[in-house]
Design a protein around this motif. Structure first.
Motif, mmCIF file in Angstrom:
data_model
loop_
_atom_site.group_PDB
_atom_site.id
_atom_site.type_symbol
_atom_site.label_atom_id
_atom_site.label_comp_id
_atom_site.label_asym_id
_atom_site.label_seq_id
_atom_site.Cartn_x
_atom_site.Cartn_y
_atom_site.Cartn_z
ATOM 1 N N ARG A 162 -4.370 -17.466 4.856
ATOM 2 C CA ARG A 162 -3.565 -16.765 5.866
ATOM 3 C C ARG A 162 -4.452 -15.993 6.834
ATOM 4 O O ARG A 162 -4.188 -15.972 8.043
ATOM 5 N N ILE A 163 -5.501 -15.367 6.322
ATOM 6 C CA ILE A 163 -6.439 -14.648 7.189
ATOM 7 C C ILE A 163 -7.086 -15.625 8.160
ATOM 8 O O ILE A 163 -7.132 -15.388 9.372
ATOM 9 N N THR A 171 -3.424 -16.554 -5.741
ATOM 10 C CA THR A 171 -3.008 -15.505 -4.798
ATOM 11 C C THR A 171 -4.099 -15.237 -3.770
ATOM 12 O O THR A 171 -3.827 -15.137 -2.567
ATOM 13 N N LEU A 193 -2.524 -8.020 12.843
ATOM 14 C CA LEU A 193 -2.111 -8.868 11.724
ATOM 15 C C LEU A 193 -3.279 -9.186 10.796
ATOM 16 O O LEU A 193 -3.138 -9.162 9.569
ATOM 17 N N VAL A 194 -4.450 -9.473 11.372
ATOM 18 C CA VAL A 194 -5.633 -9.748 10.551
ATOM 19 C C VAL A 194 -5.993 -8.520 9.722
ATOM 20 O O VAL A 194 -6.270 -8.625 8.523
ATOM 21 N N SER A 230 -4.500 -18.070 -1.195
ATOM 22 C CA SER A 230 -3.408 -18.004 -0.235
ATOM 23 C C SER A 230 -3.676 -16.921 0.817
ATOM 24 O O SER A 230 -3.493 -17.157 2.009
ATOM 25 N N LEU A 231 -4.132 -15.759 0.384
ATOM 26 C CA LEU A 231 -4.456 -14.678 1.320
ATOM 27 C C LEU A 231 -5.591 -15.085 2.251
ATOM 28 O O LEU A 231 -5.529 -14.848 3.464
ATOM 29 N N THR A 261 -4.597 -16.890 10.773
ATOM 30 C CA THR A 261 -4.249 -15.845 11.740
ATOM 31 C C THR A 261 -5.371 -15.652 12.739
ATOM 32 O O THR A 261 -5.130 -15.497 13.938
ATOM 33 N N GLU A 311 -4.296 -6.097 2.733
ATOM 34 C CA GLU A 311 -3.555 -6.714 1.625
ATOM 35 C C GLU A 311 -4.512 -7.336 0.607
ATOM 36 O O GLU A 311 -4.293 -7.244 -0.601
ATOM 37 N N LEU A 312 -5.590 -7.956 1.073
ATOM 38 C CA LEU A 312 -6.584 -8.526 0.162
ATOM 39 C C LEU A 312 -7.227 -7.428 -0.695
ATOM 40 O O LEU A 312 -7.344 -7.570 -1.912
ATOM 41 N N ALA A 361 -4.024 -6.178 8.719
ATOM 42 C CA ALA A 361 -3.024 -6.025 7.666
ATOM 43 C C ALA A 361 -3.296 -6.981 6.503
ATOM 44 O O ALA A 361 -3.179 -6.592 5.331
ATOM 45 N N LEU A 362 -3.697 -8.212 6.804
ATOM 46 C CA LEU A 362 -4.009 -9.176 5.740
ATOM 47 C C LEU A 362 -5.262 -8.781 4.972
ATOM 48 O O LEU A 362 -5.331 -8.956 3.751
#
Length: 186
Positions: free
Chosen positions: A146-147, A139, A161-162, A142-143, A150, A168-169, A164-165
């Motif tokens: 994505r960071i 997990t 968006l960054v 993957s995060l 992005t 999320e981390l 938000a990621l």
């Protein structure tokens, strides 16, 4: 910036370097090949910053020192240093891969929620590192990917968006009680 221009053209043997800056934060995925401890001698002195530092150790034979504690982290150990925390890294000749994130205190002031504190995982904990299990590693990787993607993308609302990621981390780090890493006293 001018001092950086005076550095070695090959970044002292750096084989991969991704460095992205956003509002009140910096993200970097680094993989360095060290053939001797001398290559890293200027960076391994105890020091402190005025910002938060998050290190996600991927691979390499290293020792992390934080205040009066030391660990030999296995892969996928997450280390956290608050502003003013004395810390250093000691390397053996190896290939050393890690993700680094630096955050100004303003990042957390802007993104903090009363019902879900971003830094819950780091509250009231004298130990500065925790280990992820195999499912958590998948997990987190993957995060992180994505960071990184992005940050590299040329898209509208990239900064939002960054952020938000990144939030999320931190939420991911807060979902389970982490397995705090046993450290040695120095």
């Amino acid at each position: 910036y001018k001092v950086a221009l005076e550095g070695d053209p090959d970044c002292s043997g750096m084989v991969s370097y991704n460095y992205f800056a956003g509002e009140h934060m910096l993200f970097s995925h680094r993989c360095n090949r060290y053939t001797s401890a001398k290559q890293y001698s200027t960076d391994n002195q105890l020091h402190a910053h005025g910002y938060y530092e998050l290190v996600i150790h991927i691979r390499g034979e290293v020792e992390y020192i934080h205040n009066d504690k030391m660990i030999h982290p296995p892969p996928y150990t997450v280390m956290w240093c608050q502003p003013g925390g004395m810390h250093a890294v000691r390397l053996t000749p190896c290939e050393y891969e890690r993700y680094l994130m630096y955050f100004s205190p303003d990042f957390f002031l802007q993104n903090e929620q009363r019902d879900c504190p971003i830094l819950k995982f780091a509250e009231n904990n004298a130990v500065f590192a925790f280990q992820l299990d195999e499912d958590q590693v998948h997990t987190m990787r993957s995060l992180l990917e994505r960071i990184e993607q992005t940050f590299q993308a040329d898209i509208p609302y990239k900064s939002l968006l960054v952020k938000a990621l990144i939030v999320e981390l931190f939420a991911f780090f807060n979902t389970d009680e982490p397995t705090w890493f046993a450290s040695e006293n120095l």
